[in-house]
Design a protein around this motif. Structure first.
Motif, PDB file in Angstrom:
ATOM      1  N   GLY A 137      -9.953  51.476 -20.283  1.00 30.43           N
ATOM      2  CA  GLY A 137      -9.707  52.865 -20.698  1.00 30.43           C
ATOM      3  C   GLY A 137      -8.557  53.052 -21.675  1.00 30.43           C
TER       4      GLY A 137
ATOM      5  N   LEU B  81      -5.299  56.969 -10.953  1.00 33.47           N
ATOM      6  CA  LEU B  81      -6.662  57.148 -10.449  1.00 33.47           C
ATOM      7  C   LEU B  81      -6.811  58.542  -9.859  1.00 33.47           C
ATOM      8  CD1 LEU B  81      -7.115  55.643  -6.945  1.00 33.47           C
ATOM      9  CD2 LEU B  81      -4.981  55.268  -8.162  1.00 33.47           C
ATOM     10  N   GLY B  82      -8.069  58.974  -9.743  1.00 30.85           N
ATOM     11  CA  GLY B  82      -8.373  60.274  -9.161  1.00 30.85           C
ATOM     12  C   GLY B  82      -9.196  60.109  -7.896  1.00 30.85           C
TER      13      GLY B  82
ATOM     14  N   ASN C 174      -0.037  56.996  -8.975  1.00 31.86           N
ATOM     15  CA  ASN C 174       0.220  58.109  -9.909  1.00 31.86           C
ATOM     16  C   ASN C 174       1.659  58.611  -9.837  1.00 31.86           C
ATOM     17  OD1 ASN C 174      -2.547  57.812  -9.971  1.00 31.86           O
ATOM     18  ND2 ASN C 174      -3.015  59.990  -9.891  1.00 31.86           N
TER      19      ASN C 174
ATOM     20  N   SER D 222      -2.077  64.765 -17.237  1.00 31.22           N
ATOM     21  CA  SER D 222      -3.441  65.288 -17.403  1.00 31.22           C
ATOM     22  C   SER D 222      -3.389  66.803 -17.579  1.00 31.22           C
ATOM     23  CB  SER D 222      -4.260  64.967 -16.153  1.00 31.22           C
ATOM     24  OG  SER D 222      -5.517  65.591 -16.207  1.00 31.22           O
TER      25      SER D 222
ATOM     26  N   TYR E 292      -5.092  64.903  -6.829  1.00 32.00           N
ATOM     27  CA  TYR E 292      -4.960  64.370  -8.197  1.00 32.00           C
ATOM     28  C   TYR E 292      -4.222  65.375  -9.081  1.00 32.00           C
ATOM     29  CZ  TYR E 292      -6.021  62.737 -12.881  1.00 32.00           C
ATOM     30  OH  TYR E 292      -5.910  62.325 -14.193  1.00 32.00           O
TER      31      TYR E 292
ATOM     32  N   THR F  39     -13.923  57.128 -19.849  1.00 32.23           N
ATOM     33  CA  THR F  39     -13.352  55.847 -19.399  1.00 32.23           C
ATOM     34  C   THR F  39     -13.944  55.592 -18.002  1.00 32.23           C
ATOM     35  OG1 THR F  39     -11.516  56.890 -18.262  1.00 32.23           O
ATOM     36  CG2 THR F  39     -11.164  56.388 -20.585  1.00 32.23           C
ATOM     37  N   SER F  40     -13.402  54.621 -17.293  1.00 36.28           N
ATOM     38  CA  SER F  40     -13.883  54.372 -15.909  1.00 36.28           C
ATOM     39  C   SER F  40     -13.302  55.374 -14.917  1.00 36.28           C
ATOM     40  CB  SER F  40     -13.462  52.982 -15.432  1.00 36.28           C
ATOM     41  OG  SER F  40     -13.466  52.056 -16.450  1.00 36.28           O
ATOM     42  N   PHE F  41     -12.482  56.297 -15.410  1.00 40.18           N
ATOM     43  CA  PHE F  41     -11.771  57.217 -14.515  1.00 40.18           C
ATOM     44  C   PHE F  41     -12.728  57.967 -13.564  1.00 40.18           C
ATOM     45  CE2 PHE F  41     -10.240  61.538 -13.703  1.00 40.18           C
ATOM     46  CZ  PHE F  41      -9.059  61.265 -13.045  1.00 40.18           C
TER      47      PHE F  41
ATOM     48  N   THR G 224     -14.202  55.804 -10.782  1.00 44.13           N
ATOM     49  CA  THR G 224     -13.222  55.486  -9.732  1.00 44.13           C
ATOM     50  C   THR G 224     -12.953  56.710  -8.855  1.00 44.13           C
ATOM     51  OG1 THR G 224     -12.181  53.993 -11.313  1.00 44.13           O
ATOM     52  CG2 THR G 224     -10.906  54.501  -9.354  1.00 44.13           C
ATOM     53  N   ALA G 225     -13.013  57.901  -9.469  1.00 44.51           N
ATOM     54  CA  ALA G 225     -12.659  59.121  -8.729  1.00 44.51           C
ATOM     55  C   ALA G 225     -13.774  59.578  -7.789  1.00 44.51           C
ATOM     56  CB  ALA G 225     -12.339  60.250  -9.715  1.00 44.51           C
TER      57      ALA G 225
END
Ligand SMILES: NC(=O)c1ccc[n+]([C@@H]2O[C@H](COP(=O)([O-])OP(=O)(O)OC[C@H]3O[C@@H](n4cnc5c(N)ncnc54)[C@H](OP(=O)(O)O)[C@@H]3O)[C@@H](O)[C@H]2O)c1
Length: 272
Positions: free
Chosen positions: A19, A97-98, A118, A146, A159, A194-196, A199-200
Motif C-alpha cells: 500500500g 489497520l482498521g 495505530n 485518515s 479506527y 490498498t489492502s486496507f 484487512t479491516a
C-alpha cells in the motif's frame, strides 16, 4: 512527468510491505541515499528492496522486519538502525489497520492490535526516533492519519478514534518540535485502493467507501510528501476529501450527530 526531488536523504518507513508504505519508498528512492523499510512480512520487504536497488543503483536499502505491536521489538529499531550506520532524517509512521463492524461484535484481539499499531507504536516510535532525527539540522515526521479521524464513525468507531488521536498528536508535536527543526505533518487520506479494506473487514463485507473520493496510493503519497516539504500541518488528498474535512470541522456537533445517526449502516450486525 519527472519525479519530484524531496529534501530527505535517509527516510524510514513503517508499513512498507504494501500500500502507501511501498509507494512512499518508490517516491523517496530517487532522492534518497539510504532508506529503511519496516513491516512484519520480510519477504515483501525484500522484494521491494530488490526492485528499488535495481531501479536506483547506489541506493542503500535496509530491511528491518518487525512486529510493531511488540513493544520490545519496536524498541530495538533505533539500535538496529544505528548498527547499520543509518540515522533517519524522515520518519514515516504509516503502518496501521482498521476493523470494520459493530463494536459489540468486535474481537478484542483485533482491537488490541489496532490500538497497539495505530496509537501506541506510532507514539513510541516518535519518541524512540526523536534523538536520531535531532542529529540532522532539519528533519521530518509524517504521520499517516485518515479523513476518518475527523468524525466519530459508527461501525468504524475504534479506527476513527485512533486516527483522531493521530491527527491531534501531530498538531501538538508540530509546535513542540519546531525548535528542533523537525517538521511534523498529518496525512489524512480518504479511500484509496490498498489492502486496507481487506484487512479491516471481518466476514467478507465490503467497506462502504465513497468511490468518487478515491485517490490512488501514488496521489496520496505525493500529497503527503508535498505537504511535509512545504511545512503544512496536514494533507487531505483530493478536492472532495479536503472539502469534506473543512465541512466536518465547521459543522456544529448536534448536526454531525444527526447526520451520523441517519447514515445507512452497512455492517450486518449479528443478532444480540
Ligand atoms: N487505504 C485507505 O483507504 C486508507 C485511508 C486512510 C488512511 N489509511 C491509512 O494508511 C496507512 C497505510 O495503510 P494502507 O492503506 O497502505 O494499507 P495496507 O496495504 O494494508 O498496509 C498496512 C501496512 O501496515 C503494516 N502493519 C500492519 N500491522 C503491523 C504490525 N503489527 N507491525 C508492523 N507493520 C504492520 C502492514 O505490514 P505487514 O502486514 O507486513 O506487517 C502493511 O505494510 C494506515 O495507517 C491506514 O490506516 C488508509
Amino acid at each position: 512527468m519527472p519525479a519530484p526531488s524531496y529534501p530527505w536523504s535517509f527516510p524510514i518507513i513503517t508499513g512498507a510491505s504494501s500500500g502507501f508504505g511501498a509507494e512512499f519508498a518508490r517516491h523517496l528512492a530517487p532522492s534518497a541515499k539510504a532508506i529503511a523499510l519496516t513491516a512484519r512480512r520480510a519477504d515483501a520487504l525484500e522484494t521491494l528492496a530488490t526492485s528499488l536497488r535495481s531501479a536506483h543503483p547506489g541506493l542503500i536499502v535496509h530491511c528491518l522486519p518487525c512486529d510493531l505491536a511488540d513493544e520490545g521489538a519496536r524498541a530495538r529499531l533505533p539500535e538496529r538502525c544505528q548498527t547499520l550506520g543509518f540515522t533517519p532524517d524522515l520518519l514515516i509512521n504509516n503502518a496501521g489497520l482498521g476493523d470494520y463492524g459493530t463494536f459489540h461484535e468486535a474481537a478484542w484481539s483485533k482491537l488490541a492490535q489496532l490500538l497497539a499499531v495505530n496509537i501506541t507504536a506510532l507514539t513510541h516510535l516518535t519518541s524512540l526516533f526523536l534523538p536520531l532525527l535531532r542529529q540532522h539540522a532539519s528533519s521530518g515526521i509524517l504521520n499517516v492519519s485518515s479523513l476518518a479521524g475527523e468524525m466519530p464513525i459508527p461501525d468504524f468507531a475504534v479506527y476513527a478514534a485512533s486516527k483522531a488521536y493521530v491527527t491531534r498528536l501531530t498538531e501538538a508535536l508540530r509546535i513542540e518540535f519546531r525548535p528542533f527543526g523537525i517538521q511534523v505533518t498529518a496525512l489524512c487520506p480518504g479511500p484509496s485502493p490498498t489492502s486496507f479494506g481487506q484487512t479491516a473487514q471481518r466476514r467478507g463485507e465490503r467497506l462502504p467507501t465513497a468511490e468518487f473520493a478515491r485517490k490512488s496510493p501514488a496521489e496520496v503519497v505525493r500529497a503527503g510528501l508535498k505537504a511535509l516539504a512545504a511545512g503544512r500541518p496536514d494533507a487531505f488528498p483530493g478536492a472532495i476529501v479536503w472539502l469534506t474535512s473543512r465541512l466536518l470541522r465547521l459543522l456544529p456537533a448536534p448536526v454531525l450527530r444527526l447526520i451520523l445517526s441517519r447514515r445507512p449502516r452497512q455492517a450486518r450486525p449479528l443478532p444480540l
